[in-house]
Write an enzyme that holds these catalytic residues in place. Structure first.
Site, PDB file in Angstrom:
ATOM      1  N   ILE A  17     -28.049 -38.929 -46.056  1.00  0.00           N
ATOM      2  CA  ILE A  17     -28.191 -38.128 -47.279  1.00  0.00           C
ATOM      3  C   ILE A  17     -26.854 -37.872 -47.964  1.00  0.00           C
ATOM      4  CG2 ILE A  17     -28.093 -35.835 -46.181  1.00  0.00           C
ATOM      5  CD1 ILE A  17     -30.733 -35.673 -48.365  1.00  0.00           C
ATOM      6  N   GLY A  38     -26.320 -31.339 -37.402  1.00  0.00           N
ATOM      7  CA  GLY A  38     -27.277 -32.181 -38.126  1.00  0.00           C
ATOM      8  C   GLY A  38     -26.849 -32.468 -39.546  1.00  0.00           C
ATOM      9  N   ASP A  40     -26.563 -30.486 -42.019  1.00  0.00           N
ATOM     10  CA  ASP A  40     -25.648 -29.461 -42.496  1.00  0.00           C
ATOM     11  C   ASP A  40     -24.188 -29.839 -42.184  1.00  0.00           C
ATOM     12  OD1 ASP A  40     -24.741 -27.034 -43.439  1.00  0.00           O
ATOM     13  OD2 ASP A  40     -26.051 -25.821 -42.188  1.00  0.00           O
ATOM     14  N   SER A 123     -36.242 -29.216 -41.215  1.00  0.00           N
ATOM     15  CA  SER A 123     -36.806 -28.563 -40.008  1.00  0.00           C
ATOM     16  C   SER A 123     -37.152 -29.487 -38.844  1.00  0.00           C
ATOM     17  CB  SER A 123     -38.050 -27.716 -40.329  1.00  0.00           C
ATOM     18  OG  SER A 123     -37.685 -26.467 -40.886  1.00  0.00           O
ATOM     19  N   THR A 124     -37.003 -30.805 -39.011  1.00  0.00           N
ATOM     20  CA  THR A 124     -37.478 -31.691 -37.928  1.00  0.00           C
ATOM     21  C   THR A 124     -36.400 -32.079 -36.925  1.00  0.00           C
ATOM     22  OG1 THR A 124     -37.146 -33.728 -39.188  1.00  0.00           O
ATOM     23  CG2 THR A 124     -39.272 -32.628 -39.431  1.00  0.00           C
ATOM     24  N   GLY A 125     -35.210 -31.473 -37.058  1.00  0.00           N
ATOM     25  CA  GLY A 125     -34.146 -31.724 -36.080  1.00  0.00           C
ATOM     26  C   GLY A 125     -34.060 -30.556 -35.127  1.00  0.00           C
ATOM     27  N   TYR A 127     -34.632 -27.574 -35.598  1.00  0.00           N
ATOM     28  CA  TYR A 127     -35.723 -26.609 -35.751  1.00  0.00           C
ATOM     29  C   TYR A 127     -37.063 -27.107 -35.201  1.00  0.00           C
ATOM     30  CZ  TYR A 127     -32.828 -23.347 -38.461  1.00  0.00           C
ATOM     31  OH  TYR A 127     -31.878 -22.448 -38.856  1.00  0.00           O
TER      32      TYR A 127
HETATM   33  P1  ADP Z   1     -33.167 -28.567 -39.096  1.00  0.00           P
HETATM   34  O1  ADP Z   1     -32.280 -27.528 -38.465  1.00  0.00           O
HETATM   35  O2  ADP Z   1     -33.762 -28.110 -40.406  1.00  0.00           O
HETATM   36  O3  ADP Z   1     -34.169 -29.102 -38.132  1.00  0.00           O
HETATM   37  P2  ADP Z   1     -31.389 -30.886 -38.749  1.00  0.00           P
HETATM   38  O4  ADP Z   1     -30.183 -31.184 -39.557  1.00  0.00           O
HETATM   39  O5  ADP Z   1     -31.188 -30.542 -37.313  1.00  0.00           O
HETATM   40  O6  ADP Z   1     -32.167 -29.739 -39.553  1.00  0.00           O
HETATM   41  O7  ADP Z   1     -32.383 -32.111 -38.801  1.00  0.00           O
HETATM   42  C1  ADP Z   1     -33.210 -32.440 -39.888  1.00  0.00           C
HETATM   43  C2  ADP Z   1     -33.407 -33.933 -39.963  1.00  0.00           C
HETATM   44  O8  ADP Z   1     -32.284 -34.543 -40.587  1.00  0.00           O
HETATM   45  C3  ADP Z   1     -33.556 -34.634 -38.622  1.00  0.00           C
HETATM   46  O9  ADP Z   1     -34.652 -35.539 -38.736  1.00  0.00           O
HETATM   47  C4  ADP Z   1     -32.242 -35.403 -38.466  1.00  0.00           C
HETATM   48  O10 ADP Z   1     -32.420 -36.611 -37.759  1.00  0.00           O
HETATM   49  C5  ADP Z   1     -31.888 -35.705 -39.896  1.00  0.00           C
HETATM   50  N1  ADP Z   1     -30.466 -35.993 -40.199  1.00  0.00           N
HETATM   51  C6  ADP Z   1     -29.361 -35.738 -39.462  1.00  0.00           C
HETATM   52  N2  ADP Z   1     -28.245 -36.158 -40.110  1.00  0.00           N
HETATM   53  C7  ADP Z   1     -28.658 -36.701 -41.299  1.00  0.00           C
HETATM   54  C8  ADP Z   1     -28.015 -37.330 -42.410  1.00  0.00           C
HETATM   55  N3  ADP Z   1     -26.688 -37.487 -42.457  1.00  0.00           N
HETATM   56  N4  ADP Z   1     -28.792 -37.762 -43.455  1.00  0.00           N
HETATM   57  C9  ADP Z   1     -30.123 -37.614 -43.431  1.00  0.00           C
HETATM   58  N5  ADP Z   1     -30.793 -37.026 -42.426  1.00  0.00           N
HETATM   59  C10 ADP Z   1     -30.076 -36.594 -41.358  1.00  0.00           C
END
Ligand code: ADP
Length: 177
Positions: A17, A38, A40, A123-125, A127
């Site tokens: 992203i 993640g 963030d 939310s799928t990481g 959370y």
């Molecule tokens: P949350 O705390 O809302 O669950 P996370 O960041 O832990 O957020 O995960 C949300 C999703 O984003 C997961 O499916 C993770 O694999 C994905 N993710 C992690 N890094 C990236 C990135 N650089 N770009 C896109 N998606 C990502």
């Protein structure tokens, strides 16, 4: 890179992203807005310290809501920090909160005159929201929003891994048959 077009306004890609050139990218933030792992962590690393500086002045954000900052060094001009629910089994209002944070992000984009926006799978990481269920909520909410709000030209879902990409592609077939 995998890509699937859902409609003239919605697409799925597998990717990162932080590299998107949409007007805004959405962060899967936590309610402190002070950074995390993640998506963030990746956004703050790629966007530089200016984003965190702005976040500090926002006073946090409740689950189901979102707040906007500039995009720092990112290609995207803005980051919309959305706070999804922590998944606790599914009967604690998680689906409603997840839908609300997608809707709020889109509303904020419209308020700022933005036309293109990229979402991660919120939310799928960390959370732990099951990705197939989350994909249905995300796509349904976006579809409903676009039906009433033509100002948004493109919603791109950027899925980090193959599992998430397939979950969204399957949900797409259900929702955009
Ligand atoms: P949350 O705390 O809302 O669950 P996370 O960041 O832990 O957020 O995960 C949300 C999703 O984003 C997961 O499916 C993770 O694999 C994905 N993710 C992690 N890094 C990236 C990135 N650089 N770009 C896109 N998606 C990502």
């Amino acid at each position: 890179m995998k890509r699937a077009v859902l409609s003239s306004q919605v697409e799925l890609v597998q990717g990162d992203i932080t590299r998107q050139d949409t007007d805004a990218i959405v962060n899967a933030a936590n309610s402190s807005l002070l950074g995390g792992g993640g998506v963030d962590g990746a956004i703050h690393r790629a966007g530089g310290p200016a984003i965190l500086e702005e976040c500090r002045r926002l006073g946090g954000c409740a689950a189901g809501d979102a707040k906007i900052t500039t995009g720092g060094n990112l290609k995207a001009r803005y980051v919309i920090h959305a706070v999804g629910p922590v998944y606790r089994g599914g009967s604690s209002g998680e689906a409603d909160l997840l839908a609300r944070c997608y809707r709020r992000s889109l509303e904020i984009a419209v308020e700022h005159g933005l036309r293109t926006i990229a979402f991660p799978s919120i939310s799928t990481g960390a959370y732990r929201y099951p990705v197939r269920e989350a994909a249905r909520v995300a796509l349904r909410t976006v579809k409903e929003f676009l039906e009433t709000q033509p100002a948004i030209q493109l919603v791109r879902f950027v899925l980090f891994d193959e599992t998430a990409f397939h979950a969204y592609a399957e949900a797409m077939e259900e929702i955009w048959p």
